[in-house]
Design an enzyme around this catalytic site. Sequence first.
Site, short mmCIF file in Angstrom:
data_model
loop_
_atom_site.label_atom_id
_atom_site.label_comp_id
_atom_site.label_asym_id
_atom_site.label_seq_id
_atom_site.Cartn_x
_atom_site.Cartn_y
_atom_site.Cartn_z
N GLN A 1 18.47 3.87 0.84
CA GLN A 1 19.26 3.87 2.06
C GLN A 1 19.43 2.44 2.54
OE1 GLN A 1 18.12 6.52 5.22
NE2 GLN A 1 19.27 5.38 6.76
N GLY A 2 20.64 1.94 2.45
CA GLY A 2 20.92 0.60 2.94
C GLY A 2 21.35 0.67 4.40
N ALA A 3 21.84 -0.46 4.91
CA ALA A 3 22.28 -0.49 6.30
C ALA A 3 23.61 0.26 6.44
CB ALA A 3 22.46 -1.93 6.77
N GLU A 4 24.41 0.23 5.39
CA GLU A 4 25.76 0.76 5.43
C GLU A 4 25.81 2.21 5.00
OE1 GLU A 4 29.52 -0.45 5.40
OE2 GLU A 4 28.20 -1.19 6.96
N ALA A 5 25.12 2.49 3.89
CA ALA A 5 25.34 3.75 3.20
C ALA A 5 24.09 4.22 2.48
CB ALA A 5 26.46 3.56 2.17
N LYS B 1 28.27 6.82 -3.14
CA LYS B 1 27.97 5.99 -1.99
C LYS B 1 28.47 6.70 -0.75
CE LYS B 1 28.56 1.17 -0.59
NZ LYS B 1 29.10 -0.12 -1.00
N ASP C 1 30.23 -10.30 1.34
CA ASP C 1 28.77 -10.15 1.36
C ASP C 1 28.19 -10.58 0.01
OD1 ASP C 1 26.30 -9.49 2.34
OD2 ASP C 1 26.49 -7.34 2.03
#
Lengths: 335, 227
Positions: free
Chosen positions: B11-15, B30, B128
Amino acid sequence: MVIAIGFEGSANKLGVGIIKDNEILSNCRKTYISPPGEGFMPKETAIHHRQNILAVLKQALDEANIKPNEIDVVCYTKGPGMGAPLACVSVVARTVAQIWNKPLLGVNHCIGHIEMGRSVTGANNPIVLYVSGGNTQIIAYSRKKYRIFGETIDIAVGNCLDRFARVLKLSNDPSPGFNIEQLAKTGTKYHAIPYCVKGMDVSFSGILSYMEEKSSKLLKNGYTVEDLCYSLQETIFAMLVETTERALAHVGSKEVLIVGGVGCNLRLQEMMRIMCEERGAVLFATDERFCIDNGLMIAKAGLEMFNAGIRMKWEDCGITQRYRTDDVDVTWRKD
Amino acid sequence: MNLKNFELLYQGAEAKLYKGIYLGKTVLAKERFKKCYRHPELDGIITKERMKAESRAIVRCKSAGIRTPTLYLVDYRRRIIILEYFEDCLNMKEYINKYCESESLEELSIQVGKMIGKMHSINVIHGDLTSSNILLVKKKKSEGFILKNLDLVLIDFGLAHIESTTEDKGVDLYVLERALLSTHSVAQDLFKNILEGYASENKKAFKEILIKYDDIRARGRKRTMIG
């Protein structure tokens, strides 16, 4: 036992605070409030500080119920900030340090916010979101420095709010941001405004221009002042929460600490808390006594520096308008 | 489309990233899950915009010969895009930490620079760039992780956009430099070589972009901070 007194006056808040180790003895503040539609200018702000600082100092000593000779170290804001107000307050700090014959320490304003926040909330090693009228930074501690992971590439978030309040001619009493927050509570209609995140950095100047340009038109087209405040807050706070979350994921931390004047906005705190809960992290925030610029935070950071053995020569005790958070060696932290 | 038999990887910050089987292939899903802190309307706009930008940048890079994950599906309603899953790969960050002998790193960073130069020459801004967002995929499974046997793959275009100005290209390079500095002790050399590779691929525009980049760097370090 160490007693420190701190002088703060880098912007329109004038504060004197006294701390005894971790015990708060007093924290007095007086704010220069400019008329609606206007910001505070360096000259007028410095005049305000000059006229009030002795009264605030006396009040702080009285409330703390101590004599000057019990104080161990005099701390003041070295920077960053507006030149004239900084100079005015530093002159007083230097003078009392000589009269009382005490050591003098110049403190980085941002470090003051961080150390005060950590001390009040008990956060150990958090990602720090520092949001105020002059600064917007996402900070994490590593290898003896508070490192800046993300920041605004133009104006600060508080500056964006303040100037938007001027567009609407809102009162600056107690602060423009507070009045926007109250109005936003009853806003219902969301208007999509630009959203500007670049990696871990944010930008607000385009958003402000957009609001300056469109506000009068939107007000004629069925949006209320409340709706505009609401839309602006929702958008810019979402940007702050998103970039903070990026830093959290990047560093692998489980704590977030919000400091700085904008940090006492309850909607920002609420949004950040929701994000933290989704990731199993904890939010630490403080109220206006510690969030908004105050003398106590300067005393607190100065006390940490004093205990770590930091001493400053007289000739180094000047002021500087530019003083980055990552310029300071954080020798007082053991990790 | 549902993610019933998919396994959550990260689990990243985005997705959230899932691994699973789609159309008989091992794929990466994603999912840009709903962010409850955001106003639903704003959340919808941002999510859709970024899914669109990501898919567009992936395809555009492919057309210029930059390897990116194959795009299988974009589903706005479910907030999912399905991408090629790479087996037998390391990201650049892992590679640097594992094989820190300088020679292959020099060659690698020149190649990375060439890839970014090519990307900028078709006006794709990644948004990024980090050493985690560059994958090194084996060409032949039987052989090891040696540079000759590795393909560079650029991933995570979530903040990508199309822009022809030197400002955005300079910012892209600056973001990469900062990311390298915060993760790798050899960052300075890496970045020098990356710029070298970049210049060889994007000759015409390089001079101007470099001036802009120096500009942005100065802005970053000396930016006034007023209390």
